[in-house]
Design an enzyme around this catalytic site. Structure first.
Site, PDB file in Angstrom:
ATOM      1  N   ASP A 124       0.856  -1.190   0.000  1.00  0.00           N
ATOM      2  CA  ASP A 124       0.000   0.000   0.000  1.00  0.00           C
ATOM      3  C   ASP A 124       0.887   1.233   0.000  1.00  0.00           C
ATOM      4  OD1 ASP A 124      -2.440  -1.374   0.056  1.00  0.00           O
ATOM      5  OD2 ASP A 124      -2.415  -1.523   2.233  1.00  0.00           O
ATOM      6  N   ASP A 142      -6.815  -1.531  -4.847  1.00  0.00           N
ATOM      7  CA  ASP A 142      -7.904  -1.290  -3.896  1.00  0.00           C
ATOM      8  C   ASP A 142      -8.897  -0.279  -4.461  1.00  0.00           C
ATOM      9  OD1 ASP A 142      -6.537  -2.948  -2.088  1.00  0.00           O
ATOM     10  OD2 ASP A 142      -5.576  -1.252  -1.082  1.00  0.00           O
TER      11      ASP A 142
END
Length: 167
Positions: A124, A142
């Site tokens: 991330d 995402d």
């Protein structure tokens, strides 16, 4: 006698492939360019690049479960992607309102599966915040999954085929 065939929406898998490629390219950049767990401001007071890792699902769900969850999330992502691909094969190409969200979810899901296979976790790097409130870090895969889920939700709310008929 054969019935006429209509092109299906599998062409939308090209969008899934583009999402996977862009997701993996940005994560490669992150892994070679950003320090771990140190915010790099993009827009002060709102947005940082922030390299972090997630062994769980959304909002780090099950991130401390001991490792078995990686296989669960891989199986879920592959199963859902397979189901959505099957649905694309049954969806007429012209029905982009269905095909677009399916393709987004497939691309995002497979992008994160690749991370789990390569690294044992998802990379991330996008961190949004206001004041002292920080949204959990996320990545392009995402974002594609969330956009696809919103698209499916909106389609189910506003699709005229499923709305009640008035006399």
């Amino acid at each position: 006698m054969t019935r006429p065939t209509h092109p299906n929406a599998l062409i939308w898998l090209l969008l899934s492939i583009a999402i996977i490629a862009l997701d993996q390219a940005t994560k490669a950049w992150v892994l070679t360019s950003l320090p771990e767990y140190i915010p790099v401001p993009v827009i002060h007071g709102f947005w940082n690049w922030y390299r972090s890792y997630n062994t769980g699902a959304a909002f780090s769900f099950l991130s401390d479960a001991g490792g078995w969850q990686m296989w669960l999330f891989i199986a879920l992502a592959l199963g859902i992607s397979g189901l959505l691909t099957f649905w694309l094969s049954r969806t007429p190409r012209r029905e982009w309102r269905s095909a677009l969200p399916y393709a987004l979810i497939i691309g995002g899901g497979i992008g994160n599966v690749i991370d789990r296979f390569l690294h044992g976790h998802v990379v991330d790097f996008i961190q949004w915040y206001v004041g002292s409130y920080y949204w959990p870090s996320f990545n392009l895969a995402d974002s594609a999954i969330v956009a696809g889920a919103i698209g499916i939700g909106l389609l189910s709310l506003f699709d005229s085929k499923h709305s009640p008929k008035t006399p």
